[in-house]
Design a protein around this motif. Structure first.
Motif, PDB file in Angstrom:
ATOM      1  N   ILE A  81       0.846  -1.194   0.000  1.00 39.16           N
ATOM      2  CA  ILE A  81       0.000   0.000   0.000  1.00 39.16           C
ATOM      3  C   ILE A  81       0.884   1.247   0.000  1.00 39.16           C
ATOM      4  O   ILE A  81       0.662   2.186  -0.782  1.00 39.16           O
ATOM      5  CB  ILE A  81      -0.959  -0.009   1.203  1.00 39.16           C
ATOM      6  N   SER A  82       1.886   1.268   0.862  1.00 38.59           N
ATOM      7  CA  SER A  82       2.793   2.420   0.931  1.00 38.59           C
ATOM      8  C   SER A  82       3.517   2.635  -0.389  1.00 38.59           C
ATOM      9  O   SER A  82       3.638   3.771  -0.867  1.00 38.59           O
ATOM     10  CB  SER A  82       3.818   2.232   2.057  1.00 38.59           C
ATOM     11  N   PHE A  83       3.995   1.560  -0.980  1.00 37.86           N
ATOM     12  CA  PHE A  83       4.697   1.677  -2.259  1.00 37.86           C
ATOM     13  C   PHE A  83       3.765   2.209  -3.337  1.00 37.86           C
ATOM     14  O   PHE A  83       4.157   3.044  -4.163  1.00 37.86           O
ATOM     15  CB  PHE A  83       5.285   0.316  -2.666  1.00 37.86           C
ATOM     16  N   GLY A  84       2.516   1.743  -3.322  1.00 35.46           N
ATOM     17  CA  GLY A  84       1.542   2.238  -4.291  1.00 35.46           C
ATOM     18  C   GLY A  84       1.269   3.724  -4.112  1.00 35.46           C
ATOM     19  O   GLY A  84       1.207   4.483  -5.085  1.00 35.46           O
ATOM     20  N   ILE A  85       1.142   4.161  -2.868  1.00 36.36           N
ATOM     21  CA  ILE A  85       0.907   5.586  -2.596  1.00 36.36           C
ATOM     22  C   ILE A  85       2.090   6.416  -3.076  1.00 36.36           C
ATOM     23  O   ILE A  85       1.933   7.467  -3.701  1.00 36.36           O
ATOM     24  CB  ILE A  85       0.633   5.813  -1.092  1.00 36.36           C
ATOM     25  N   LEU A  86       3.306   5.935  -2.803  1.00 35.31           N
ATOM     26  CA  LEU A  86       4.506   6.673  -3.199  1.00 35.31           C
ATOM     27  C   LEU A  86       4.735   6.675  -4.704  1.00 35.31           C
ATOM     28  O   LEU A  86       5.466   7.519  -5.225  1.00 35.31           O
ATOM     29  CB  LEU A  86       5.737   6.105  -2.483  1.00 35.31           C
ATOM     30  N   SER A  87       4.096   5.741  -5.412  1.00 33.21           N
ATOM     31  CA  SER A  87       4.262   5.707  -6.870  1.00 33.21           C
ATOM     32  C   SER A  87       3.412   6.762  -7.573  1.00 33.21           C
ATOM     33  O   SER A  87       3.555   6.967  -8.784  1.00 33.21           O
ATOM     34  CB  SER A  87       3.929   4.317  -7.412  1.00 33.21           C
ATOM     35  N   ASP A  88       2.549   7.443  -6.837  1.00 36.30           N
ATOM     36  CA  ASP A  88       1.728   8.513  -7.407  1.00 36.30           C
ATOM     37  C   ASP A  88       2.576   9.784  -7.483  1.00 36.30           C
ATOM     38  O   ASP A  88       2.854  10.419  -6.473  1.00 36.30           O
ATOM     39  CB  ASP A  88       0.493   8.747  -6.535  1.00 36.30           C
ATOM     40  N   THR A  89       2.989  10.128  -8.697  1.00 34.08           N
ATOM     41  CA  THR A  89       3.913  11.255  -8.892  1.00 34.08           C
ATOM     42  C   THR A  89       3.205  12.553  -9.270  1.00 34.08           C
ATOM     43  O   THR A  89       3.870  13.527  -9.631  1.00 34.08           O
ATOM     44  CB  THR A  89       4.954  10.896  -9.970  1.00 34.08           C
ATOM     45  N   ARG A  90       1.897  12.577  -9.196  1.00 32.50           N
ATOM     46  CA  ARG A  90       1.174  13.805  -9.541  1.00 32.50           C
ATOM     47  C   ARG A  90       1.426  14.895  -8.508  1.00 32.50           C
ATOM     48  O   ARG A  90       1.822  14.610  -7.374  1.00 32.50           O
ATOM     49  CB  ARG A  90      -0.331  13.525  -9.631  1.00 32.50           C
ATOM     50  N   ALA A  91       1.177  16.139  -8.912  1.00 33.13           N
ATOM     51  CA  ALA A  91       1.364  17.270  -7.990  1.00 33.13           C
ATOM     52  C   ALA A  91       0.429  17.149  -6.786  1.00 33.13           C
ATOM     53  O   ALA A  91       0.797  17.487  -5.670  1.00 33.13           O
ATOM     54  CB  ALA A  91       1.112  18.583  -8.727  1.00 33.13           C
ATOM     55  N   LYS A  92      -0.780  16.673  -7.020  1.00 29.66           N
ATOM     56  CA  LYS A  92      -1.735  16.430  -5.934  1.00 29.66           C
ATOM     57  C   LYS A  92      -2.087  14.940  -5.965  1.00 29.66           C
ATOM     58  O   LYS A  92      -3.024  14.524  -6.632  1.00 29.66           O
ATOM     59  CB  LYS A  92      -2.985  17.288  -6.116  1.00 29.66           C
ATOM     60  N   PRO A  93      -1.308  14.130  -5.229  1.00 28.29           N
ATOM     61  CA  PRO A  93      -1.541  12.680  -5.273  1.00 28.29           C
ATOM     62  C   PRO A  93      -2.865  12.277  -4.627  1.00 28.29           C
ATOM     63  O   PRO A  93      -3.459  13.046  -3.857  1.00 28.29           O
ATOM     64  CB  PRO A  93      -0.352  12.108  -4.503  1.00 28.29           C
ATOM     65  N   LEU A  94      -3.299  11.078  -4.944  1.00 29.44           N
ATOM     66  CA  LEU A  94      -4.533  10.529  -4.386  1.00 29.44           C
ATOM     67  C   LEU A  94      -4.478  10.518  -2.855  1.00 29.44           C
ATOM     68  O   LEU A  94      -5.450  10.865  -2.183  1.00 29.44           O
ATOM     69  CB  LEU A  94      -4.745   9.104  -4.915  1.00 29.44           C
ATOM     70  N   VAL A  95      -3.342  10.132  -2.315  1.00 29.28           N
ATOM     71  CA  VAL A  95      -3.084  10.117  -0.870  1.00 29.28           C
ATOM     72  C   VAL A  95      -1.749  10.827  -0.655  1.00 29.28           C
ATOM     73  O   VAL A  95      -0.788  10.552  -1.372  1.00 29.28           O
ATOM     74  CB  VAL A  95      -3.006   8.667  -0.334  1.00 29.28           C
ATOM     75  N   PRO A  96      -1.679  11.734   0.290  1.00 32.31           N
ATOM     76  CA  PRO A  96      -0.396  12.414   0.536  1.00 32.31           C
ATOM     77  C   PRO A  96       0.716  11.407   0.865  1.00 32.31           C
ATOM     78  O   PRO A  96       0.472  10.401   1.528  1.00 32.31           O
ATOM     79  CB  PRO A  96      -0.679  13.312   1.740  1.00 32.31           C
ATOM     80  N   HIS A  97       1.909  11.696   0.401  1.00 33.46           N
ATOM     81  CA  HIS A  97       3.023  10.768   0.593  1.00 33.46           C
ATOM     82  C   HIS A  97       3.380  10.567   2.059  1.00 33.46           C
ATOM     83  O   HIS A  97       3.890   9.505   2.430  1.00 33.46           O
ATOM     84  CB  HIS A  97       4.233  11.223  -0.216  1.00 33.46           C
ATOM     85  N   TRP A  98       3.104  11.539   2.904  1.00 31.56           N
ATOM     86  CA  TRP A  98       3.413  11.352   4.321  1.00 31.56           C
ATOM     87  C   TRP A  98       2.625  10.187   4.915  1.00 31.56           C
ATOM     88  O   TRP A  98       3.097   9.528   5.844  1.00 31.56           O
ATOM     89  CB  TRP A  98       3.191  12.641   5.127  1.00 31.56           C
ATOM     90  N   VAL A  99       1.431   9.904   4.358  1.00 29.89           N
ATOM     91  CA  VAL A  99       0.631   8.778   4.842  1.00 29.89           C
ATOM     92  C   VAL A  99       1.372   7.467   4.584  1.00 29.89           C
ATOM     93  O   VAL A  99       1.378   6.565   5.429  1.00 29.89           O
ATOM     94  CB  VAL A  99      -0.772   8.765   4.184  1.00 29.89           C
ATOM     95  N   ALA A 100       2.035   7.364   3.431  1.00 30.16           N
ATOM     96  CA  ALA A 100       2.799   6.153   3.113  1.00 30.16           C
ATOM     97  C   ALA A 100       3.960   5.972   4.086  1.00 30.16           C
ATOM     98  O   ALA A 100       4.239   4.851   4.526  1.00 30.16           O
ATOM     99  CB  ALA A 100       3.310   6.220   1.681  1.00 30.16           C
ATOM    100  N   TRP A 101       4.628   7.064   4.431  1.00 33.29           N
ATOM    101  CA  TRP A 101       5.756   6.964   5.357  1.00 33.29           C
ATOM    102  C   TRP A 101       5.277   6.599   6.759  1.00 33.29           C
ATOM    103  O   TRP A 101       5.893   5.761   7.433  1.00 33.29           O
ATOM    104  CB  TRP A 101       6.568   8.261   5.361  1.00 33.29           C
ATOM    105  N   VAL A 102       4.191   7.198   7.200  1.00 34.24           N
ATOM    106  CA  VAL A 102       3.626   6.845   8.507  1.00 34.24           C
ATOM    107  C   VAL A 102       3.181   5.384   8.495  1.00 34.24           C
ATOM    108  O   VAL A 102       3.438   4.629   9.443  1.00 34.24           O
ATOM    109  CB  VAL A 102       2.456   7.788   8.871  1.00 34.24           C
ATOM    110  N   ASN A 103       2.531   4.974   7.415  1.00 32.21           N
ATOM    111  CA  ASN A 103       2.067   3.599   7.276  1.00 32.21           C
ATOM    112  C   ASN A 103       3.237   2.619   7.369  1.00 32.21           C
ATOM    113  O   ASN A 103       3.164   1.607   8.070  1.00 32.21           O
ATOM    114  CB  ASN A 103       1.329   3.445   5.940  1.00 32.21           C
ATOM    115  N   SER A 104       4.327   2.923   6.686  1.00 31.22           N
ATOM    116  CA  SER A 104       5.503   2.040   6.707  1.00 31.22           C
ATOM    117  C   SER A 104       6.149   2.001   8.086  1.00 31.22           C
ATOM    118  O   SER A 104       6.541   0.929   8.562  1.00 31.22           O
ATOM    119  CB  SER A 104       6.522   2.487   5.667  1.00 31.22           C
ATOM    120  N   LEU A 105       6.270   3.147   8.727  1.00 24.61           N
ATOM    121  CA  LEU A 105       6.863   3.180  10.070  1.00 24.61           C
ATOM    122  C   LEU A 105       6.013   2.398  11.067  1.00 24.61           C
ATOM    123  O   LEU A 105       6.544   1.669  11.914  1.00 24.61           O
ATOM    124  CB  LEU A 105       7.066   4.617  10.535  1.00 24.61           C
ATOM    125  N   LEU A 106       4.702   2.545  10.969  1.00 22.30           N
ATOM    126  CA  LEU A 106       3.823   1.791  11.865  1.00 22.30           C
ATOM    127  C   LEU A 106       3.908   0.297  11.602  1.00 22.30           C
ATOM    128  O   LEU A 106       3.786  -0.511  12.533  1.00 22.30           O
ATOM    129  CB  LEU A 106       2.377   2.284  11.730  1.00 22.30           C
TER     130      LEU A 106
END
Length: 161
Positions: A81-106
């Motif tokens: 899930i985190s990798f998928g979120i981080l693969s969104d390279t748009r200026a306004k991604p579907l989910v903010p990239h910080w969510v992926a980092w928090v998700n991975s850390l958790l």
């Protein structure tokens, strides 16, 4: 349903690698099956209370230990899930990239659960703060964050009529 709903949500990311979506949904399915196997173990533990207390304790220990060490499917799903979120390279991604980092850390909080069978008491035991309660809290935060963004997406794209 949660895993497939997330899969459908992540598929809205343009150019997402389909292998990420496959990994996420297959891990979600495996995690669900693991929980489906554990439930009858808990049921068997309390089905015949007149049995030898040592057997009841054995079944109870087995059920809880299996519950705490099946986190590998959940961890792999969360990293996908985190990798998928981080693969969104748009200026306004579907989910903010910080969510992926928090998700991975958790997700890293799941690691101590793999050693739950080595300790009988304290924070590292199967029911301890580090091996049980911390990962449960992490799952709650992860699920809450992801559900929030799924609901926001649904709200933006809702059709009434």
């Amino acid at each position: 349903m949660y895993s497939f709903g997330l899969n459908n949500f992540l598929s809205n990311i343009p150019g997402i690698n389909p292998n990420i979506l496959s990994l996420q949904s297959s891990c979600g399915t495996a995690a669900g099956m693991s929980l489906a196997v554990i439930a009858p173990c808990f049921g068997a533990t309390v089905y015949r209370l007149e049995r030898d207390p040592a057997l009841t304790q054995l079944l109870n220990d087995l059920s809880w230990l299996v519950f705490t060490v099946v986190t590998s499917q959940f961890a792999t799903q969360e990293f996908a899930i985190s990798f998928g979120i981080l693969s969104d390279t748009r200026a306004k991604p579907l989910v903010p990239h910080w969510v992926a980092w928090v998700n991975s850390l958790l997700t890293l909080t799941y690691i101590p659960a793999y050693s739950a069978h080595c300790v009988h008491e304290g924070p590292m035991a199967w029911d301890g703060a580090v091996t049980f309660w911390l990962p449960i809290a992490a799952v709650a935060v992860q699920t809450g964050l992801l559900c929030f963004y799924v609901l926001m997406h649904l709200r933006r794209h809702a059709t009434y009529g």
